[in-house]
Scaffold this active site. Structure first.
Site, PDB file in Angstrom:
ATOM      1  N   TYR A   1      -2.469   9.299  -2.348  1.00 27.22           N
ATOM      2  CA  TYR A   1      -3.009   8.606  -1.161  1.00 27.22           C
ATOM      3  C   TYR A   1      -2.160   8.912   0.069  1.00 27.22           C
ATOM      4  O   TYR A   1      -2.686   9.101   1.166  1.00 27.22           O
ATOM      5  CB  TYR A   1      -3.047   7.090  -1.383  1.00 27.22           C
ATOM      6  CG  TYR A   1      -4.069   6.646  -2.397  1.00 27.22           C
ATOM      7  CD1 TYR A   1      -5.401   6.488  -2.025  1.00 27.22           C
ATOM      8  CD2 TYR A   1      -3.722   6.388  -3.707  1.00 27.22           C
ATOM      9  CE1 TYR A   1      -6.351   6.087  -2.947  1.00 27.22           C
ATOM     10  CE2 TYR A   1      -4.664   5.989  -4.639  1.00 27.22           C
ATOM     11  CZ  TYR A   1      -5.975   5.840  -4.254  1.00 27.22           C
ATOM     12  OH  TYR A   1      -6.912   5.454  -5.165  1.00 27.22           O
TER      13      TYR A   1
ATOM     14  N   LYS B   1      -9.299  10.867  -8.896  1.00 22.68           N
ATOM     15  CA  LYS B   1      -8.043  11.440  -8.419  1.00 22.68           C
ATOM     16  C   LYS B   1      -6.936  11.145  -9.422  1.00 22.68           C
ATOM     17  O   LYS B   1      -7.045  10.136 -10.114  1.00 22.68           O
ATOM     18  CB  LYS B   1      -7.653  10.912  -7.038  1.00 22.68           C
ATOM     19  CG  LYS B   1      -7.758   9.413  -6.794  1.00 22.68           C
ATOM     20  CD  LYS B   1      -6.992   8.413  -7.602  1.00 22.68           C
ATOM     21  CE  LYS B   1      -5.529   8.399  -7.718  1.00 22.68           C
ATOM     22  NZ  LYS B   1      -5.033   7.250  -8.540  1.00 22.68           N
TER      23      LYS B   1
END
Ligand code: NAD
Length: 369
Positions: free
Chosen positions: A213, A128
């Site tokens: 996140y 990510k």
């Protein structure tokens, strides 16, 4: 019966995190991963996890530092032919030991190495954020599709017990209708020379690194796709760390059900938190998305209870590595596929645009796969 996206995403997520995914009818050979980028995450976090995997093993390393690559290979019993540089990377095509390429490089290099890996006939696990633009994400998905290879994003929280349980409770409606989600993630970024502070390599600042996140949490806790985003940035541009990228950014997401998510990320304080408020109570995680020792509470009106799941002995990293192997063997899509990474990047681009233009951005159906 129609299964809604909420049920599908959360149900599949919870299922995939169950340690004993049935493998009875599958071959016993562990699939081989090539780790690209022997930095902090690839070398210190991921490589040691292969020892805990049931279906995955380290098969090769790719690095710009030949001495380091040889040292790591020797320490893990890999032959010389399983050591690659960025220049020789495409030769992985000829190495049958490599089934999957795990990309642990700076964000702006994710697209190039995903596409090269797919063209070499390998499946991809990409860290990510998936990439630094929607266009790159689309090119990565197209390359993997053309090569008939799987593409998964390193969203490890979908294999982390607190987050999996929080998603399950939210789906079960334990807290009643979800009205509000809050999530903040940050750490103190001390080193101005880090690639994370270089826009060309990172694609952005705290949003790209930690805000992803908070954004993921808003989506997997509500089980919905946002229809509008309003963002605001606060960065001291005289601070040498933040000449190119943002320090703090906060954004509000509006969901079709009426739920609101208030999210934030920053590079000037440590924070790691997820809160869901339903009509009957709250689910709270703090720390929420760390590598270990996350904590979780549920309840209402000051009677919240610690419901942190007992440690299973299986880590989120091993769960993630083995999940992709299971998907390759069964033909299923990873629960955190390229489409999931693309959804996030669409919202990330809207967050930056909203902050820049000082207005709410409508997302319409653009966030759905
Ligand atoms: P790092 O700086 O420690 O490692 C980066 C690696 O890329 C190094 O081996 C470096 O040599 C190599 N590299 C190749 N070309 C480079 C270039 N032009 N500039 C800088 N480095 C170059 O970074 P990291 O913390 O390991 O992060 C790597 C990726 O992993 C990032 O995408 C990050 O977002 C992701 N990450 C994910 C998690 C997670 O919990 N999922 C945690 C940390 C990092």
């Amino acid at each position: 019966m129609t299964i809604g996206r909420r049920e599908f995403v959360i149900g599949a997520t919870a299922l995939a995190a169950v340690p004993a995914i049935t493998q009875a009818a599958t071959p016993t050979r562990k699939l081989g991963y090539a780790i690209v980028g022997l930095g902090y995450y690839g070398l210190d976090v991921i490589i040691p996890e292969f020892a805990k995997c049931a279906h995955s093993r380290l098969a090769a390393v790719v690095s710009g530092d030949p001495a380091k690559a040889r040292r790591v290979a020797a320490a893990h019993g890999l032959p010389e032919r399983s050591v690659y540089s960025y220049a020789t990377f495409d030769r992985i095509r000829d190495n049958p030991d490599i089934d999957i390429v795990y990309i642990c490089l700076p964000n702006a290099m994710h697209a190039e190495y995903t596409i090269r890996a797919a063209r070499a006939g390998k499946h991809v696990l990409c860290e990510k954020p998936m990439a630094v633009s929607v266009a790159e994400c689309e090119a990565m998905i197209a390359a993997c599709k053309a090569a008939d290879r799987k593409l998964m994003i390193g969203y490890r929280c979908h294999f982390e017990p607190c987050n999996v349980e929080a998603m399950r409770l939210a789906r079960a409606g334990t807290m009643g209708k979800t009205r509000y989600v809050r999530s903040e993630h940050g750490f103190v970024q001390r080193d101005p020379s880090k690639w994370r502070l270089n826009k060309a390599l990172a694609g952005g600042g705290s949003l790209m690194d930690m805000g992803i996140y908070s954004l993921q949490a808003a989506r997997y806790m509500t089980g919905e796709e946002p229809v509008a985003v309003t963002a605001r940035e606060s960065t001291d541009r005289t601070d040498p760390r933040f000449r190119e990228v943002e320090d703090m950014i906060d954004w509000t997401l509006e969901f079709p059900s009426g739920a609101i998510a208030s999210c934030q990320s920053m590079y000037s304080a440590n924070q790691n938190h997820i809160l869901l408020m339903g009509e009957r109570g709250r689910i709270e995680l703090e720390p929420a998305t760390r590598y270990a020792d996350n904590r979780m509470w549920t309840g209402a009106d000051g009677r919240e209870r610690d419901v942190t799941p007992a440690a299973s002995g299986r880590t989120q990293f091993a769960g993630q590595l083995d999940h992709l192997v299971t998907c390759i063997r069964t033909g299923r899509e990873p629960i955190v596929s390229g489409a999931e990474g693309l959804r996030d990047l669409r919202i990330v681009e809207a967050i930056y645009r909203s902050a820049r233009e000082g207005r709410t951005i409508r997302l319409a159906s653009g966030t759905k796969a």
